[in-house]
Every structure is written in C-alpha cells, then in structure tokens.
Design an enzyme around this catalytic site. Structure first.
Site, PDB file in Angstrom:
ATOM      1  N   HIS A  53       0.856  -1.196   0.000  1.00  0.00           N
ATOM      2  CA  HIS A  53       0.000   0.000   0.000  1.00  0.00           C
ATOM      3  C   HIS A  53       0.886   1.239   0.000  1.00  0.00           C
ATOM      4  O   HIS A  53       2.102   1.134   0.085  1.00  0.00           O
ATOM      5  CB  HIS A  53      -0.996  -0.026   1.163  1.00  0.00           C
ATOM      6  N   HIS A  55       1.454   3.913   1.933  1.00  0.00           N
ATOM      7  CA  HIS A  55       2.003   4.689   3.061  1.00  0.00           C
ATOM      8  C   HIS A  55       3.533   4.792   2.981  1.00  0.00           C
ATOM      9  O   HIS A  55       4.208   3.827   2.632  1.00  0.00           O
ATOM     10  CB  HIS A  55       1.569   4.065   4.394  1.00  0.00           C
ATOM     11  N   ASP A  57       5.919   4.735   5.056  1.00  0.00           N
ATOM     12  CA  ASP A  57       6.773   3.782   5.779  1.00  0.00           C
ATOM     13  C   ASP A  57       6.812   2.413   5.082  1.00  0.00           C
ATOM     14  O   ASP A  57       7.481   1.497   5.554  1.00  0.00           O
ATOM     15  CB  ASP A  57       6.353   3.647   7.253  1.00  0.00           C
ATOM     16  N   HIS A  58       6.124   2.294   3.955  1.00  0.00           N
ATOM     17  CA  HIS A  58       6.170   1.055   3.155  1.00  0.00           C
ATOM     18  C   HIS A  58       6.779   1.266   1.772  1.00  0.00           C
ATOM     19  O   HIS A  58       7.186   0.303   1.128  1.00  0.00           O
ATOM     20  CB  HIS A  58       4.760   0.455   3.026  1.00  0.00           C
ATOM     21  N   HIS A 111      -7.499  -0.737   5.443  1.00  0.00           N
ATOM     22  CA  HIS A 111      -6.464   0.153   5.990  1.00  0.00           C
ATOM     23  C   HIS A 111      -6.249   1.302   5.000  1.00  0.00           C
ATOM     24  O   HIS A 111      -6.211   2.469   5.384  1.00  0.00           O
ATOM     25  CB  HIS A 111      -5.192  -0.645   6.217  1.00  0.00           C
ATOM     26  N   ASP A 128      -0.217  -3.797   6.259  1.00  0.00           N
ATOM     27  CA  ASP A 128      -0.844  -3.278   7.473  1.00  0.00           C
ATOM     28  C   ASP A 128      -2.311  -3.684   7.573  1.00  0.00           C
ATOM     29  O   ASP A 128      -3.130  -2.935   8.125  1.00  0.00           O
ATOM     30  CB  ASP A 128      -0.743  -1.742   7.500  1.00  0.00           C
ATOM     31  N   HIS A 166       4.619  -4.655  10.654  1.00  0.00           N
ATOM     32  CA  HIS A 166       5.134  -4.002  11.871  1.00  0.00           C
ATOM     33  C   HIS A 166       5.315  -4.984  13.019  1.00  0.00           C
ATOM     34  O   HIS A 166       4.593  -5.982  13.115  1.00  0.00           O
ATOM     35  CB  HIS A 166       4.158  -2.914  12.353  1.00  0.00           C
TER      36      HIS A 166
HETATM   37 ZN   LIG Z   1       0.011   1.645   6.504  1.00  0.00          ZN
END
Ligand SMILES: [Zn+2]
Length: 254
Positions: A53, A55, A57-58, A111, A128, A166
C-alpha cells in the site's frame, strides 16, 4: 525453498526480503539503507520490489533503490505510488523468475483504499491489514471492507506464514487479553513473544492457524469476543461488522 529475511526499518517496520543465493526481492521498503546494506553484505542482486500500500513507511525507500538499477516495482493499481511500474490487483500474479517464485495478488482494502496482499509458497505478505494478534487501522476503508478483507485472509490454510508490516505483537496480545482473558492460546503467545523480544528477535512470522485461534479481529463469531464487544458498547450486537467495529474502536481508545 523460499528464504524470507526480516530487515528492521524505521521505528518498528519490517522489510521482508525474499532471497536465494543470488537474488532478492523486497516487500514494503520504507527506507533504502537497510536493504542496500543487506544486498551488499550478502552479495545479492535486487530482482523486484513489491508494495502492499502507499504509506510512506512502506514505499519511502523505493526511489533510492531504483537509483541503483531499474527493477520492476509491483503495487496496488488503485493507489498513488509514483514509482510503480507493474500495477496489480486481485487475479494478477507477480512472477519473480530470478527466485523461481509466483505470488497471487489479493485485494484487501480497509487500511487503505486498494491495499493488496501477496500470497504464495505458503507465505502471506499482508502489509498493514492483518497483524500478529491485531489488524490495521481504518484510514481509507470501511469496517465492512476490512471484515471482508480479513475474512479472505483467514480462509487461507492454517500453516500459512503471516509476514506483516510491523512489530506490534506484544501490545496487540495485551489488548487481545482484555477482549478474551480466558484464551489459553493468547497466554502461550505472550510468553513466546516476550522471550523472542527479550532476545531482540522478531515475533514474526506467525501462522494463520495461530491468528484464527487468538486474533480478536478474526474472531467476530466467537461468543467470548461478542460478549466483550457488547460490554464495551453497552448494547447487544452480533453482526460481524458491528462486533469488529466495537473491538476496533476499543483498541483505538486503549
Ligand atoms: Zn500503513
């Protein structure tokens, strides 16, 4: 056999690295540095990048990884990821010939709007959406979408290894024990997860069998979970989406 290595990144992300003796593919590289260091140390060539996805942090490390050489970048068709070269959705297959690997794409919105999972070789890369003993927050989707997405993942075989995005396991188990204090699987998971973290090791992957037996976000049909949801709400509900929503809301406040 597929070898999967966790590269810790940012504060609590894992970049899952699929490898053989010559090549590697990475899932959700939130930063480039740990990937570049690992590839150099192990003398591996990057063959593909997969994103679940959009985001940061990915996907934050993708531009820097591409500066070291072009590789295909797979990710959800329906999300704004500028670096994607191979947009995918459910029904598509991600082929990584360098690893002799084919992964099926599953649509698991909730998400984010078009979050995907990659499934194959007994492994699930679910970003996530499903966490060990937890699930992602609803940023762009509805509770009904998330219940359908989690239900789709829960239908995979018990032995499926769950590689999520995570390291949230200890906090997730603590919450799950509030929902289901008498669940013996949770007590066993807590002891195992504590021991792993004390040694600085990841608690992942888990298995889908464990998740079905102890993850409150997959257990909306379980009487003990329904009872706890009803106590939290001060109302009587049994519809899966309402039970899920109550548990999700409770966790968000906790
Ligand atoms: Zn995420």
């Amino acid at each position: 056999m597929l070898e999967v290595v966790p590269l810790p990144a940012l504060s609590d992300n894992y970049i899952w690295t699929l490898r053989n003796e010559r090549y590697a593919a990475v899932v959700d590289p939130g930063e480039a540095r740990p990937v570049l260091a690992y590839l150099a140390r192990e003398k591996l060539t990057l063959a593909a990048i997969l994103a679940t996805h959009h985001h940061p942090d990915h996907v934050g490390g993708i531009p820097e990884l591409l500066r070291h050489g072009p590789v295909p970048v797979f990710g959800p068709k329906g999300e704004p990821i500028a670096t994607l070269t191979r947009p995918v959705a459910e029904g598509d297959t991600v082929e990584i010939p360098e690893l002799g690997l084919a992964l099926s794409v599953l649509d698991i919105p909730g998400h984010t709007r078009a979050h995907v999972a990659y499934y194959g070789a007994g492994s699930l890369f679910c970003g996530d959406t499903l966490f060990a003993c937890g699930c992602g927050r609803l940023f762009e989707g509805t509770a009904a979408q998330m219940v359908a997405s989690l239900g789709k993942l829960a239908a995979l075989p018990d032995a499926t290894k769950v590689y999520c995005g995570h390291e949230y396991t200890l906090a997730n188990i603590a919450f799950a024990q509030q929902v289901e204090p008498a669940n013996a699987v949770l007590a066993a998971r807590l002891a195992r997860a504590r021991a792993l973290r004390a040694e600085g090791k990841p608690t992942l992957p888990s298995t889908l069998g464990e998740e079905r037996a102890s993850n409150p976000f997959l257990r909306w049909a379980e009487p003990a979970v329904i009872d706890s949801a009803n106590k939290y709400l001060g109302a009587r509900v049994s519809d899966p989406v309402k039970v899920f929503s109550a548990i999700r809301d409770w966790k968000n406040r906790g």
